[in-house]
Design an enzyme around this catalytic site. Sequence first.
Site, PDB file in Angstrom:
ATOM      1  N   CYS A   1      51.092  50.626  66.893  1.00 11.56           N
ATOM      2  CA  CYS A   1      49.863  50.762  67.918  1.00 11.56           C
ATOM      3  C   CYS A   1      49.697  52.383  68.216  1.00 11.56           C
ATOM      4  CB  CYS A   1      50.353  49.981  69.156  1.00 11.56           C
ATOM      5  SG  CYS A   1      49.100  49.886  70.439  1.00 11.56           S
TER       6      CYS A   1
ATOM      7  N   HIS B   1      50.079  44.471  67.147  1.00  9.22           N
ATOM      8  CA  HIS B   1      51.551  44.085  67.589  1.00  9.22           C
ATOM      9  C   HIS B   1      52.198  42.927  66.835  1.00  9.22           C
ATOM     10  CE1 HIS B   1      51.897  46.730  71.429  1.00  9.22           C
ATOM     11  NE2 HIS B   1      50.569  47.091  70.951  1.00  9.22           N
TER      12      HIS B   1
ATOM     13  N   GLU C   1      55.037  42.056  66.609  1.00  5.83           N
ATOM     14  CA  GLU C   1      56.108  41.575  67.152  1.00  5.83           C
ATOM     15  C   GLU C   1      56.233  40.826  68.126  1.00  5.83           C
ATOM     16  OE1 GLU C   1      54.810  43.675  70.244  1.00  5.83           O
ATOM     17  OE2 GLU C   1      54.846  44.494  68.345  1.00  5.83           O
TER      18      GLU C   1
END
Length: 402
Positions: A288, A372, A374
């Site tokens: 990001c 993202h 994760e």
Amino acid sequence: MSASEGNPAAGGWTEPRATALLVLADGTVLEGFGLGAVAEAPGEVCFNTAMTGYQEILTDPSYAGQIITFTFPHVGNVGVNEEDTETVNAAASSGVRGVVLHADITEPSNWRATRHFDAWLKARNIVGIAGIDTRALTALIRDNGMPNAVLAHNPEGVFDIPRLKRQAATLPDMAGLDLVPLVTAAQRYDWDETPWQWPAGYGTRESAAHKVVAIDYGVKRNILRLLAKAGCEVTVVPSTASAADILALSPDGVFLSNGPGDPAATGEYAVPVIKELLDRRIPTFGICLGHQMLALAIGGRTMKMKQGHHGANHPVQDKTTGKVEIVSMNHGFAVDPATLPENATETHVSLFDGSNCGIALADRPAFSVQHHPEASPGPQDSHYLFTRFVEMMEAEKAKAAA
């Protein structure tokens, strides 16, 4: 309630009084019913298309300075708990300024809930408004871009609308703002918690093969958990840590975290540090804002997006494998691929609008992605990127030992 019950004396209906207003920079006033903190919250209004994970979204430090409009109508219906917060310092205030909802909040209906959503918003000083036509507001953002606004909540329904309009009209644009100081760590700390597993909950890393220094521009807990799961001994340092501070920890790799604001503003102090780490051939992985920081460090540029990408259902293609992944996104700036140098390869691209979502360097061990991977609660299509980072560190170790 019948008409006579609403206003027995007049025999008519008593119109409910607005207890919250969303006042846009162009003077538009949207009326609704207040929830959460009783306060005024200035910020940039964006929309998020995720159907789940509102607690994680509202505690993502990348949303600092923003007011989130949820396109999914029912938010808050499963309450909140003590485990799903993404801000590392759970006691700290959320970066997000406010939340805009269509439907009113219901009582919690999930076995993990420990608190009502409204009480949680109050505790975290997040201002909320319900009863808004979020589809119309989303269409406005799509057509005109993300507006500045002031979200005001007063249970008495008393507002100084001219003042709120002036305040909204004079708010600074997100472009040029360095918001990382609002969310970065105050000091260095270690992390060893691993992802949530049924029925045990979160675990603890037992051993580590690689030492990783994570630069905190607004890092999320689940990023650190997946680094720990991948066998990394993780040390988190503030965004202002110098290259000397980081190199003194003898890292096998460096992670550049997510975060809020204009990457060019943060890059004023972050880019020189990253450049030195790249010159030392420290394996580097960015997510990001960290992706944008890496691009700036090699000479690329970033640009403000009209509506940004915010949601958990974005299709991205990994051009190195051809695989299409569904990912979580949260960014209002993007890397301009036309400005990338020859040593940078575009590895990922958004299938919504063709914007850049990843790069890798040909001459140094570094790569990054805009999305993202994760994301908690999901999707998990891109978890392989943490393995890719570990493999990069192992390859550099092998070269050094040869």
